[in-house]
Design a protein around this motif. Structure first.
Motif, PDB file in Angstrom:
ATOM      1  N   VAL A  67     -39.842  55.068  12.511  1.00 34.72           N
ATOM      2  CA  VAL A  67     -39.229  54.103  11.946  1.00 34.72           C
ATOM      3  C   VAL A  67     -40.334  53.042  11.065  1.00 34.72           C
ATOM      4  O   VAL A  67     -40.112  52.779   9.978  1.00 34.72           O
ATOM      5  CB  VAL A  67     -38.589  53.016  12.602  1.00 34.72           C
ATOM      6  N   ARG A  68     -41.269  52.794  11.745  1.00 35.71           N
ATOM      7  CA  ARG A  68     -42.470  51.994  11.159  1.00 35.71           C
ATOM      8  C   ARG A  68     -43.052  52.830  10.136  1.00 35.71           C
ATOM      9  O   ARG A  68     -43.463  52.294   8.902  1.00 35.71           O
ATOM     10  CB  ARG A  68     -43.514  51.882  12.267  1.00 35.71           C
ATOM     11  N   LYS A  69     -43.196  54.082   9.944  1.00 34.69           N
ATOM     12  CA  LYS A  69     -43.589  54.901   8.953  1.00 34.69           C
ATOM     13  C   LYS A  69     -42.742  55.150   7.689  1.00 34.69           C
ATOM     14  O   LYS A  69     -43.204  54.912   6.513  1.00 34.69           O
ATOM     15  CB  LYS A  69     -43.875  56.587   9.458  1.00 34.69           C
ATOM     16  N   VAL A  70     -41.563  55.188   8.039  1.00 36.71           N
ATOM     17  CA  VAL A  70     -40.335  54.991   6.698  1.00 36.71           C
ATOM     18  C   VAL A  70     -40.652  53.562   6.258  1.00 36.71           C
ATOM     19  O   VAL A  70     -40.706  53.497   4.998  1.00 36.71           O
ATOM     20  CB  VAL A  70     -39.228  55.049   7.382  1.00 36.71           C
ATOM     21  N   GLU A  71     -40.781  52.410   7.015  1.00 36.69           N
ATOM     22  CA  GLU A  71     -40.829  51.055   6.458  1.00 36.69           C
ATOM     23  C   GLU A  71     -42.277  50.945   5.680  1.00 36.69           C
ATOM     24  O   GLU A  71     -42.204  50.494   4.558  1.00 36.69           O
ATOM     25  CB  GLU A  71     -40.621  49.948   7.650  1.00 36.69           C
ATOM     26  N   ALA A  72     -43.202  51.620   6.203  1.00 37.19           N
ATOM     27  CA  ALA A  72     -44.317  51.548   5.545  1.00 37.19           C
ATOM     28  C   ALA A  72     -44.263  52.066   4.244  1.00 37.19           C
ATOM     29  O   ALA A  72     -44.962  51.774   3.070  1.00 37.19           O
ATOM     30  CB  ALA A  72     -45.796  51.895   6.215  1.00 37.19           C
ATOM     31  N   GLN A  73     -43.605  53.319   4.216  1.00 32.74           N
ATOM     32  CA  GLN A  73     -43.625  54.228   2.800  1.00 32.74           C
ATOM     33  C   GLN A  73     -42.818  53.340   1.714  1.00 32.74           C
ATOM     34  O   GLN A  73     -43.145  53.389   0.762  1.00 32.74           O
ATOM     35  CB  GLN A  73     -42.848  55.441   3.121  1.00 32.74           C
ATOM     36  N   SER A  74     -41.494  52.945   2.337  1.00 31.98           N
ATOM     37  CA  SER A  74     -40.784  51.959   1.504  1.00 31.98           C
ATOM     38  C   SER A  74     -41.533  50.794   0.945  1.00 31.98           C
ATOM     39  O   SER A  74     -41.460  50.390  -0.165  1.00 31.98           O
ATOM     40  CB  SER A  74     -39.638  51.413   2.259  1.00 31.98           C
ATOM     41  N   LYS A  75     -42.374  50.206   1.807  1.00 34.48           N
ATOM     42  CA  LYS A  75     -43.140  48.979   1.353  1.00 34.48           C
ATOM     43  C   LYS A  75     -44.246  49.543   0.183  1.00 34.48           C
ATOM     44  O   LYS A  75     -44.188  48.674  -0.727  1.00 34.48           O
ATOM     45  CB  LYS A  75     -43.934  48.547   2.553  1.00 34.48           C
ATOM     46  N   ASP A  76     -44.799  50.744   0.552  1.00 29.60           N
ATOM     47  CA  ASP A  76     -45.794  51.118  -0.378  1.00 29.60           C
ATOM     48  C   ASP A  76     -45.267  51.488  -1.832  1.00 29.60           C
ATOM     49  O   ASP A  76     -45.639  51.143  -2.805  1.00 29.60           O
ATOM     50  CB  ASP A  76     -46.397  52.142  -0.050  1.00 29.60           C
ATOM     51  N   ALA A  77     -43.970  52.133  -1.748  1.00 27.75           N
ATOM     52  CA  ALA A  77     -43.389  52.453  -3.140  1.00 27.75           C
ATOM     53  C   ALA A  77     -42.863  51.275  -3.806  1.00 27.75           C
ATOM     54  O   ALA A  77     -43.021  51.234  -4.920  1.00 27.75           O
ATOM     55  CB  ALA A  77     -42.133  53.341  -2.528  1.00 27.75           C
ATOM     56  N   LEU A  78     -42.317  50.156  -3.061  1.00 25.02           N
ATOM     57  CA  LEU A  78     -41.922  49.015  -3.676  1.00 25.02           C
ATOM     58  C   LEU A  78     -43.207  48.216  -4.171  1.00 25.02           C
ATOM     59  O   LEU A  78     -43.062  47.956  -5.466  1.00 25.02           O
ATOM     60  CB  LEU A  78     -41.264  48.074  -2.553  1.00 25.02           C
ATOM     61  N   GLY A  79     -44.266  48.363  -3.759  1.00 26.33           N
ATOM     62  CA  GLY A  79     -45.471  47.490  -4.264  1.00 26.33           C
ATOM     63  C   GLY A  79     -45.959  48.471  -5.405  1.00 26.33           C
ATOM     64  O   GLY A  79     -46.324  47.848  -6.549  1.00 26.33           O
ATOM     65  N   LYS A  80     -45.552  49.600  -5.418  1.00 25.77           N
ATOM     66  CA  LYS A  80     -46.056  50.477  -6.832  1.00 25.77           C
ATOM     67  C   LYS A  80     -45.062  50.041  -7.765  1.00 25.77           C
ATOM     68  O   LYS A  80     -45.487  50.057  -9.031  1.00 25.77           O
ATOM     69  CB  LYS A  80     -46.243  51.999  -6.444  1.00 25.77           C
ATOM     70  N   MET A  81     -43.826  49.953  -7.588  1.00 28.93           N
ATOM     71  CA  MET A  81     -42.680  49.729  -8.593  1.00 28.93           C
ATOM     72  C   MET A  81     -42.931  48.461  -9.102  1.00 28.93           C
ATOM     73  O   MET A  81     -42.728  48.160 -10.412  1.00 28.93           O
ATOM     74  CB  MET A  81     -41.494  49.974  -7.749  1.00 28.93           C
ATOM     75  N   THR A  82     -43.331  47.403  -8.073  1.00 25.31           N
ATOM     76  CA  THR A  82     -43.351  46.140  -8.693  1.00 25.31           C
ATOM     77  C   THR A  82     -44.894  45.580  -9.091  1.00 25.31           C
ATOM     78  O   THR A  82     -44.827  44.297  -9.265  1.00 25.31           O
ATOM     79  CB  THR A  82     -42.879  44.915  -7.670  1.00 25.31           C
ATOM     80  N   GLY A  83     -45.581  46.310  -9.093  1.00 23.12           N
ATOM     81  CA  GLY A  83     -47.060  46.143  -9.523  1.00 23.12           C
ATOM     82  C   GLY A  83     -46.951  45.278 -10.610  1.00 23.12           C
ATOM     83  O   GLY A  83     -46.518  45.652 -11.812  1.00 23.12           O
TER      84      GLY A  83
END
Length: 105
Positions: free
Chosen positions: A77-93
Motif C-alpha cells: 500500500v505504501r509503495k502504491v501511494e508513493a507511486q501515485s504521489k510521484d506520478a502526480l508530482g510529474k503531472m503537476t510539475g
C-alpha cells in the motif's frame, strides 16, 4: 490569463489525469515482509493479485503468519501511494498547488 485559456488548461489536465489513473490502475508493486518470505503483488487500485509465502513459514503459528501478511500488504500500500504521489508530482510539475491538496484519485 483569460478564462478560455484557463478552461483549456483544465481540460488538458483532466485528460492527463484520466490517462494517469489508467496507468496507475494497471501498475503493480510488490510488498514484502519477513526479509522477503512473504510477498504481496498489488495493483495501483489496491487489488491484491498474488500472495507468495516461503515454504519454511508453513511450520509457523497462525498469528505470526497473519502479522507477516499484514506487514507485506501495508508495504505494498505504501509503495502504491508513493507511486501515485510521484506520478502526480510529474503531472503537476510547475503548478503551485496548496500543501495537502489531493487530486480526485
Amino acid at each position: 490569463m483569460n478564462i478560455n485559456d484557463l478552461m483549456k488548461q483544465a481540460q488538458q489536465m483532466q485528460g492527463k489525469m484520466a490517462e494517469m489513473q489508467e496507468q496507475a490502475a494497471n501498475a503493480e508493486v510488490t510488498g514484502e515482509s519477513g526479509a522477503g518470505m512473504v510477498k504481496v503483488v498489488m495493483t495501483g487500485r489496491h487489488d491484491v493479485r498474488k500472495v507468495t509465502l516461503d515454504p519454511s513459514l508453513m511450520d509457523e503459528n497462525k498469528e505470526f503468519l497473519e502479522d507477516l501478511l499484514a506487514a507485506a500488504v501495508n508495504d505494498a500500500v505504501r509503495k502504491v501511494e508513493a507511486q501515485s504521489k510521484d506520478a502526480l508530482g510529474k503531472m503537476t510539475g510547475g503548478m503551485d498547488l496548496p500543501a495537502g491538496f489531493k487530486m480526485p484519485f
